[in-house]
Design a protein around this motif. Structure first.
Motif, PDB file in Angstrom:
ATOM      1  N   SER A 100      45.476  34.546  34.923  1.00  0.00           N
ATOM      2  CA  SER A 100      46.155  34.607  33.622  1.00  0.00           C
ATOM      3  C   SER A 100      46.646  33.200  33.291  1.00  0.00           C
ATOM      4  CB  SER A 100      47.334  35.588  33.659  1.00  0.00           C
ATOM      5  OG  SER A 100      48.299  35.141  34.584  1.00  0.00           O
ATOM      6  N   GLY A 101      47.010  33.012  32.048  1.00  0.00           N
ATOM      7  CA  GLY A 101      47.557  31.725  31.629  1.00  0.00           C
ATOM      8  C   GLY A 101      46.543  30.602  31.738  1.00  0.00           C
ATOM      9  N   GLU A 102      47.021  29.458  32.200  1.00  0.00           N
ATOM     10  CA  GLU A 102      46.151  28.282  32.300  1.00  0.00           C
ATOM     11  C   GLU A 102      45.062  28.454  33.354  1.00  0.00           C
ATOM     12  OE1 GLU A 102      48.011  24.472  32.617  1.00  0.00           O
ATOM     13  OE2 GLU A 102      49.585  25.022  31.191  1.00  0.00           O
ATOM     14  N   ARG A 103      45.364  29.168  34.424  1.00  0.00           N
ATOM     15  CA  ARG A 103      44.325  29.408  35.436  1.00  0.00           C
ATOM     16  C   ARG A 103      43.165  30.198  34.841  1.00  0.00           C
ATOM     17  NH1 ARG A 103      47.032  32.556  39.567  1.00  0.00           N
ATOM     18  NH2 ARG A 103      44.950  32.764  40.446  1.00  0.00           N
ATOM     19  N   TRP A 104      43.473  31.113  33.937  1.00  0.00           N
ATOM     20  CA  TRP A 104      42.440  31.912  33.275  1.00  0.00           C
ATOM     21  C   TRP A 104      41.547  31.025  32.397  1.00  0.00           C
ATOM     22  CZ3 TRP A 104      39.223  35.592  32.961  1.00  0.00           C
ATOM     23  CH2 TRP A 104      38.752  36.105  31.770  1.00  0.00           C
ATOM     24  N   THR A 105      42.128  30.194  31.592  1.00  0.00           N
ATOM     25  CA  THR A 105      41.327  29.330  30.711  1.00  0.00           C
ATOM     26  C   THR A 105      40.579  28.261  31.512  1.00  0.00           C
ATOM     27  OG1 THR A 105      43.259  27.957  30.241  1.00  0.00           O
ATOM     28  CG2 THR A 105      42.769  29.729  28.690  1.00  0.00           C
ATOM     29  N   ASP A 106      41.190  27.787  32.601  1.00  0.00           N
ATOM     30  CA  ASP A 106      40.477  26.839  33.463  1.00  0.00           C
ATOM     31  C   ASP A 106      39.244  27.500  34.094  1.00  0.00           C
ATOM     32  OD1 ASP A 106      42.314  24.888  32.875  1.00  0.00           O
ATOM     33  OD2 ASP A 106      43.472  25.164  34.722  1.00  0.00           O
ATOM     34  N   PHE A 107      39.412  28.750  34.505  1.00  0.00           N
ATOM     35  CA  PHE A 107      38.282  29.500  35.055  1.00  0.00           C
ATOM     36  C   PHE A 107      37.174  29.657  34.017  1.00  0.00           C
ATOM     37  CE2 PHE A 107      36.136  33.608  35.364  1.00  0.00           C
ATOM     38  CZ  PHE A 107      35.548  33.507  36.612  1.00  0.00           C
ATOM     39  N   LEU A 108      37.552  30.013  32.787  1.00  0.00           N
ATOM     40  CA  LEU A 108      36.551  30.201  31.729  1.00  0.00           C
ATOM     41  C   LEU A 108      35.771  28.910  31.478  1.00  0.00           C
ATOM     42  CD1 LEU A 108      38.542  32.359  29.148  1.00  0.00           C
ATOM     43  CD2 LEU A 108      36.728  33.128  30.679  1.00  0.00           C
ATOM     44  N   ASN A 109      36.488  27.809  31.350  1.00  0.00           N
ATOM     45  CA  ASN A 109      35.818  26.531  31.085  1.00  0.00           C
ATOM     46  C   ASN A 109      34.970  26.067  32.265  1.00  0.00           C
ATOM     47  OD1 ASN A 109      36.425  25.998  28.421  1.00  0.00           O
ATOM     48  ND2 ASN A 109      38.347  24.978  28.910  1.00  0.00           N
ATOM     49  N   ALA A 110      35.380  26.423  33.484  1.00  0.00           N
ATOM     50  CA  ALA A 110      34.639  25.974  34.667  1.00  0.00           C
ATOM     51  C   ALA A 110      33.301  26.696  34.825  1.00  0.00           C
ATOM     52  CB  ALA A 110      35.485  26.189  35.919  1.00  0.00           C
ATOM     53  N   GLN A 111      33.117  27.824  34.160  1.00  0.00           N
ATOM     54  CA  GLN A 111      31.887  28.600  34.338  1.00  0.00           C
ATOM     55  C   GLN A 111      30.744  28.153  33.435  1.00  0.00           C
ATOM     56  OE1 GLN A 111      31.955  30.383  36.988  1.00  0.00           O
ATOM     57  NE2 GLN A 111      34.118  29.864  37.103  1.00  0.00           N
ATOM     58  N   CYS A 112      30.988  27.208  32.547  1.00  0.00           N
ATOM     59  CA  CYS A 112      29.947  26.693  31.650  1.00  0.00           C
ATOM     60  C   CYS A 112      29.700  25.222  31.945  1.00  0.00           C
ATOM     61  CB  CYS A 112      30.363  26.843  30.185  1.00  0.00           C
ATOM     62  SG  CYS A 112      30.486  28.548  29.655  1.00  0.00           S
ATOM     63  N   GLU A 113      28.474  24.778  31.675  1.00  0.00           N
ATOM     64  CA  GLU A 113      28.170  23.362  31.876  1.00  0.00           C
ATOM     65  C   GLU A 113      29.020  22.501  30.947  1.00  0.00           C
ATOM     66  OE1 GLU A 113      24.031  22.483  31.624  1.00  0.00           O
ATOM     67  OE2 GLU A 113      23.511  24.046  33.047  1.00  0.00           O
ATOM     68  N   GLN A 114      29.130  22.929  29.693  1.00  0.00           N
ATOM     69  CA  GLN A 114      29.999  22.241  28.739  1.00  0.00           C
ATOM     70  C   GLN A 114      31.111  23.213  28.364  1.00  0.00           C
ATOM     71  OE1 GLN A 114      28.408  20.030  25.657  1.00  0.00           O
ATOM     72  NE2 GLN A 114      26.978  18.983  26.990  1.00  0.00           N
ATOM     73  N   PRO A 115      32.354  22.872  28.627  1.00  0.00           N
ATOM     74  CA  PRO A 115      33.458  23.799  28.347  1.00  0.00           C
ATOM     75  C   PRO A 115      33.498  24.186  26.867  1.00  0.00           C
ATOM     76  CG  PRO A 115      34.221  21.929  29.629  1.00  0.00           C
ATOM     77  CD  PRO A 115      32.824  21.633  29.227  1.00  0.00           C
TER      78      PRO A 115
END
Length: 165
Positions: free
Chosen positions: A105-120
């Motif tokens: 949740s929170g920033e860890r959640w958005t960091d996870f989302l961005n980390a799963q794509c080649e380009q965030p």
């Protein structure tokens, strides 16, 4: 009444010794050599394998199609951020291990989302909206909401999941 007998020379006398031409038998369409059977078997195997892989890929990525439909059907309202997060979380739970996703949740959640794509796909402002907007019940303007929806669609369609080889 019977027909009169025909004379011995009847019709064109030049064709008297002519024998009727007999057409050859039809060409068989089945292959005659074992090599063609081998090629046919290999082609059938290759086609069935390709079909199986396509079907497996289609089946494993059905959650992406469902999430895309769900994101496109959302209207921008007070629950828009909550619905976006819920759809992203459901997609992530299908595409990744539950232990890796469920507690985020929170920033860890958005960091996870961005980390799963080649380009965030999410900008820092969009990450802030996704991380805190749900808890603050923020309303966003329609233009910003459409940009966030497009970023979510980009994530759903381009993230690497556990099924990707």
């Amino acid at each position: 009444m019977s027909l009169p007998e025909l004379p011995e020379i009847f019709g064109n006398y030049a064709l008297g010794d002519f024998n009727e031409v007999v057409s050859p038998p039809a060409i068989d369409w089945l292959p005659q050599t074992p090599g063609w059977y081998l090629i046919g078997a290999l082609l059938l195997f290759w086609l069935s394998q390709r079909s199986w892989l396509r079907l497996k890929h289609w089946f494993r990525n059905r959650y992406r199609r469902e999430a895309t439909t769900r994101l496109q059907d959302l209207t921008i309202s007070t629950d828009f951020l909550s619905e976006l997060n819920q759809t992203l979380k459901l997609s992530a739970l299908v595409g990744f291990c539950r232990q890796d996703v469920a507690a985020l949740s929170g920033e860890r959640w958005t960091d996870f989302l961005n980390a799963q794509c080649e380009q965030p796909p999410f900008s820092p402002a969009q990450c802030q909206l996704l991380a805190l907007g749900v808890y603050q019940r923020q309303t966003i303007d329609p233009a910003e909401g459409e940009q966030l929806r497009q970023a979510c669609l980009d994530w759903v369609n381009h993230h690497r999941n556990r099924f990707d080889d």
